[in-house]
Design a protein around this motif. Structure first.
Motif, PDB file in Angstrom:
ATOM      1  N   ILE A 182       0.854  -1.222   0.032  1.00 56.62           N
ATOM      2  CA  ILE A 182      -0.113   0.019  -0.008  1.00 56.62           C
ATOM      3  C   ILE A 182       0.738   1.149  -0.125  1.00 56.62           C
ATOM      4  CG2 ILE A 182      -1.598   1.331   1.326  1.00 56.62           C
ATOM      5  CD1 ILE A 182      -2.958  -1.252   2.149  1.00 56.62           C
ATOM      6  N   LYS A 183       1.883   1.202   0.800  1.00 56.80           N
ATOM      7  CA  LYS A 183       2.753   2.315   0.739  1.00 56.80           C
ATOM      8  C   LYS A 183       3.344   2.760  -0.449  1.00 56.80           C
ATOM      9  CE  LYS A 183       5.460   2.733   4.423  1.00 56.80           C
ATOM     10  NZ  LYS A 183       6.499   2.239   5.625  1.00 56.80           N
ATOM     11  N   GLU A 184       3.931   1.422  -1.119  1.00 55.12           N
ATOM     12  CA  GLU A 184       4.574   1.755  -2.516  1.00 55.12           C
ATOM     13  C   GLU A 184       3.688   2.228  -3.388  1.00 55.12           C
ATOM     14  OE1 GLU A 184       7.628   1.185  -3.453  1.00 55.12           O
ATOM     15  OE2 GLU A 184       8.287   0.832  -1.475  1.00 55.12           O
ATOM     16  N   ALA A 185       2.291   1.826  -3.514  1.00 56.14           N
ATOM     17  CA  ALA A 185       1.302   2.134  -4.419  1.00 56.14           C
ATOM     18  C   ALA A 185       0.880   3.546  -4.276  1.00 56.14           C
ATOM     19  CB  ALA A 185       0.052   1.281  -4.191  1.00 56.14           C
ATOM     20  N   VAL A 186       0.866   3.987  -2.811  1.00 52.07           N
ATOM     21  CA  VAL A 186       0.325   5.471  -2.806  1.00 52.07           C
ATOM     22  C   VAL A 186       1.533   6.471  -3.187  1.00 52.07           C
ATOM     23  CG1 VAL A 186       0.081   7.031  -0.842  1.00 52.07           C
ATOM     24  CG2 VAL A 186      -1.013   4.865  -0.852  1.00 52.07           C
ATOM     25  N   GLN A 187       2.890   6.021  -3.017  1.00 53.51           N
ATOM     26  CA  GLN A 187       3.967   6.526  -3.510  1.00 53.51           C
ATOM     27  C   GLN A 187       4.034   6.700  -5.090  1.00 53.51           C
ATOM     28  OE1 GLN A 187       7.070   6.988  -0.173  1.00 53.51           O
ATOM     29  NE2 GLN A 187       6.473   4.786  -0.289  1.00 53.51           N
ATOM     30  N   TYR A 188       3.500   5.884  -5.581  1.00 52.78           N
ATOM     31  CA  TYR A 188       3.809   5.636  -7.032  1.00 52.78           C
ATOM     32  C   TYR A 188       2.932   6.768  -7.863  1.00 52.78           C
ATOM     33  CZ  TYR A 188       4.313   3.478 -11.600  1.00 52.78           C
ATOM     34  OH  TYR A 188       4.709   3.345 -13.091  1.00 52.78           O
ATOM     35  N   GLY A 190       1.047   7.434 -10.346  1.00 48.19           N
ATOM     36  CA  GLY A 190       0.072   7.134 -11.629  1.00 48.19           C
ATOM     37  C   GLY A 190      -0.786   6.258 -11.084  1.00 48.19           C
ATOM     38  N   TYR A 191      -1.445   5.402 -11.975  1.00 49.72           N
ATOM     39  CA  TYR A 191      -2.459   4.271 -11.560  1.00 49.72           C
ATOM     40  C   TYR A 191      -1.935   3.218 -10.778  1.00 49.72           C
ATOM     41  CZ  TYR A 191      -6.014   0.776 -11.734  1.00 49.72           C
ATOM     42  OH  TYR A 191      -7.112  -0.267 -11.142  1.00 49.72           O
ATOM     43  N   ALA A 192      -2.273   2.770  -9.808  1.00 49.44           N
ATOM     44  CA  ALA A 192      -1.806   1.695  -8.862  1.00 49.44           C
ATOM     45  C   ALA A 192      -3.115   0.884  -8.273  1.00 49.44           C
ATOM     46  CB  ALA A 192      -0.789   2.343  -7.737  1.00 49.44           C
ATOM     47  N   LEU A 193      -2.913  -0.628  -8.707  1.00 52.13           N
ATOM     48  CA  LEU A 193      -4.063  -1.368  -8.497  1.00 52.13           C
ATOM     49  C   LEU A 193      -3.492  -2.361  -7.367  1.00 52.13           C
ATOM     50  CD1 LEU A 193      -6.727  -3.025  -8.800  1.00 52.13           C
ATOM     51  CD2 LEU A 193      -5.456  -4.338 -10.721  1.00 52.13           C
ATOM     52  N   ILE A 194      -4.400  -2.763  -6.408  1.00 55.30           N
ATOM     53  CA  ILE A 194      -3.812  -3.790  -5.524  1.00 55.30           C
ATOM     54  C   ILE A 194      -5.056  -4.434  -5.203  1.00 55.30           C
ATOM     55  CG2 ILE A 194      -2.964  -4.382  -3.222  1.00 55.30           C
ATOM     56  CD1 ILE A 194      -1.831  -1.408  -2.802  1.00 55.30           C
ATOM     57  N   ASP A 195      -5.153  -5.868  -5.797  1.00 55.41           N
ATOM     58  CA  ASP A 195      -6.114  -6.623  -5.453  1.00 55.41           C
ATOM     59  C   ASP A 195      -5.995  -7.450  -4.293  1.00 55.41           C
ATOM     60  OD1 ASP A 195      -8.458  -8.130  -6.793  1.00 55.41           O
ATOM     61  OD2 ASP A 195      -7.103  -9.702  -6.265  1.00 55.41           O
ATOM     62  N   ILE A 196      -6.803  -7.170  -3.006  1.00 51.61           N
ATOM     63  CA  ILE A 196      -6.163  -7.436  -1.695  1.00 51.61           C
ATOM     64  C   ILE A 196      -7.485  -8.690  -1.574  1.00 51.61           C
ATOM     65  CG2 ILE A 196      -6.318  -6.976   0.666  1.00 51.61           C
ATOM     66  CD1 ILE A 196      -6.003  -4.169  -0.396  1.00 51.61           C
ATOM     67  N   LEU A 197      -6.809  -9.839  -1.281  1.00 56.66           N
ATOM     68  CA  LEU A 197      -7.547 -11.117  -0.746  1.00 56.66           C
ATOM     69  C   LEU A 197      -7.979 -10.984   0.559  1.00 56.66           C
ATOM     70  CD1 LEU A 197      -5.014 -13.667  -2.237  1.00 56.66           C
ATOM     71  CD2 LEU A 197      -6.940 -12.735  -3.309  1.00 56.66           C
ATOM     72  N   ASP A 198      -9.184 -10.919   0.926  1.00 56.43           N
ATOM     73  CA  ASP A 198      -9.992 -10.439   1.922  1.00 56.43           C
ATOM     74  C   ASP A 198     -11.084 -11.134   2.333  1.00 56.43           C
ATOM     75  OD1 ASP A 198     -10.588  -8.422   3.917  1.00 56.43           O
ATOM     76  OD2 ASP A 198     -11.803  -7.278   2.621  1.00 56.43           O
ATOM     77  N   PRO A 199     -10.897 -12.228   3.174  1.00 55.61           N
ATOM     78  CA  PRO A 199     -11.691 -13.337   3.426  1.00 55.61           C
ATOM     79  C   PRO A 199     -13.134 -12.741   4.079  1.00 55.61           C
ATOM     80  CG  PRO A 199      -9.578 -13.966   4.144  1.00 55.61           C
ATOM     81  CD  PRO A 199      -9.521 -12.534   3.825  1.00 55.61           C
ATOM     82  N   CYS A 200     -14.149 -13.445   3.581  1.00 56.11           N
ATOM     83  CA  CYS A 200     -15.708 -13.035   4.127  1.00 56.11           C
ATOM     84  C   CYS A 200     -15.785 -14.110   4.648  1.00 56.11           C
ATOM     85  CB  CYS A 200     -16.580 -12.895   2.706  1.00 56.11           C
ATOM     86  SG  CYS A 200     -18.576 -12.469   3.583  1.00 56.11           S
ATOM     87  N   VAL A 201     -15.885 -13.969   6.131  1.00 56.92           N
ATOM     88  CA  VAL A 201     -16.129 -15.248   7.158  1.00 56.92           C
ATOM     89  C   VAL A 201     -17.337 -15.673   6.970  1.00 56.92           C
ATOM     90  CG1 VAL A 201     -13.930 -14.474   8.347  1.00 56.92           C
ATOM     91  CG2 VAL A 201     -16.161 -13.703   8.975  1.00 56.92           C
ATOM     92  N   SER A 202     -18.333 -14.936   6.679  1.00 61.42           N
ATOM     93  CA  SER A 202     -19.908 -15.063   6.850  1.00 61.42           C
ATOM     94  C   SER A 202     -20.260 -16.158   5.521  1.00 61.42           C
ATOM     95  CB  SER A 202     -20.657 -13.847   7.022  1.00 61.42           C
ATOM     96  OG  SER A 202     -20.632 -12.998   8.073  1.00 61.42           O
ATOM     97  N   PHE A 203     -20.027 -15.531   4.275  1.00 60.24           N
ATOM     98  CA  PHE A 203     -20.596 -16.124   3.040  1.00 60.24           C
ATOM     99  C   PHE A 203     -19.501 -17.077   2.186  1.00 60.24           C
ATOM    100  CE2 PHE A 203     -23.165 -12.530   4.484  1.00 60.24           C
ATOM    101  CZ  PHE A 203     -24.324 -12.955   4.756  1.00 60.24           C
TER     102      PHE A 203
END
Length: 285
Positions: A182-188, A190-203
């Protein structure tokens, strides 16, 4: 969790399920922003609709919570109106790749200097677990009771092939790596994409924190972030899933706002140009 200037009011009711991956990501994001020494008044987070899109409401900063799938064009406009701001577009995989899929394509073409954080839990969590664009084939949901029949969308492959200059994947269960990305992306610049694997514990009972820990690995330190074709090839690895910065363009591509004619001779933010000095002084108090 470390106290930061971005902490919201402690009495704020956070509307996420217990154990949701958004909780650690919230802390990771705030720590990253704190370590970057960003002034909360100079940060704007744009989001759409969904559980992930509630994130800006829990960060002490400016935010715009808008329509489903529309966080990216709003973020682009904010950055164009005031290039001095740090701008983040945030939302879930359904919000960004489904409803917002057309904007995802064209923000890459335009290349505004924004950070695009996508909470990828592979379901529509707010509406109780329907399949999203990134749901794995065969996954059973309350709607897809016999299993998902469509191939999952590969956002990293799409982004690199279209020309995104910064493309990464993170996992909320690996806090240190996620924070650094995230720090690298914010400092970049230009456009910076981070796809973040983010578990949904309910569904999503398949892609859990445990599953991700067993089915992901960090890209090695020797990884060449400047090799676009090698990065594209790496995005097709499905098990285990690589984590890290897949691609970072070495030669900086001019950003969208840098190329706007309105900044050719006057570099001041657009919002300052229609107000008198007295009005501006009053606004800045």
């Amino acid at each position: 969790m470390t106290k930061t200037r971005f902490d919201c009011d402690p009495d704020t009711d956070i509307a996420w399920c217990p154990g949701c991956g958004n909780y650690p990501l919230l802390g990771i994001l705030k720590e990253a922003l704190e370590e970057l020494d960003i002034d909360p008044s100079e940060l704007v987070i744009s989001s759409g609709i969904g559980q992930a899109a509630k994130m800006p409401q829990y960060v002490h900063s400016n935010f715009f919570n808008g329509l489903h799938g529309r966080a990216v064009p709003v973020a682009t406009a904010i950055k164009a109106a005031n290039p001095a701001l740090t701008v983040i577009a945030e939302g879930g995989d359904g919000d960004m790749y489904g409803e917002g899929g057309n904007h995802f394509i064209h923000v890459i073409r335009r290349n505004p200097d924004i950070t695009h954080l996508v909470h990828d839990n592979m379901v529509y969590g707010l509406t109780q677990g329907q399949a999203s664009p990134t749901s794995p084939k065969g996954m059973k949901t309350p709607v897809q009771t016999d299993g998902v029949i469509a191939e999952p969308f590969n956002p990293l492959a799409a982004a690199i092939s279209i020309g995104a200059p910064f493309v990464a994947r993170a996992f909320t269960g690996d806090a240190e790596l996620t924070k650094n990305i995230i720090k690298e992306a914010v400092q970049y610049r230009g456009y910076a994409l981070i796809d973040i694997l983010d578990p949904c514990v309910s569904f999503n009972k398949t892609n859990t924190f445990k599953w991700y820990k067993e089915h992901t690995y960090r890209l090695p330190d020797s990884w060449d972030e400047g090799d676009r074709m090698r990065a594209l090839e790496k995005t097709f690895e499905a098990d285990p899933l690589p984590l890290g910065i897949f691609y970072r363009r070495a030669d900086r591509k001019p950003s969208f706002e840098e190329q706007l004619p309105v900044y050719a001779s006057d570099k001041s933010p657009l919002w300052t140009r229609t107000r008198s000095p007295e009005q501006l002084a009053k606004l800045m108090k």
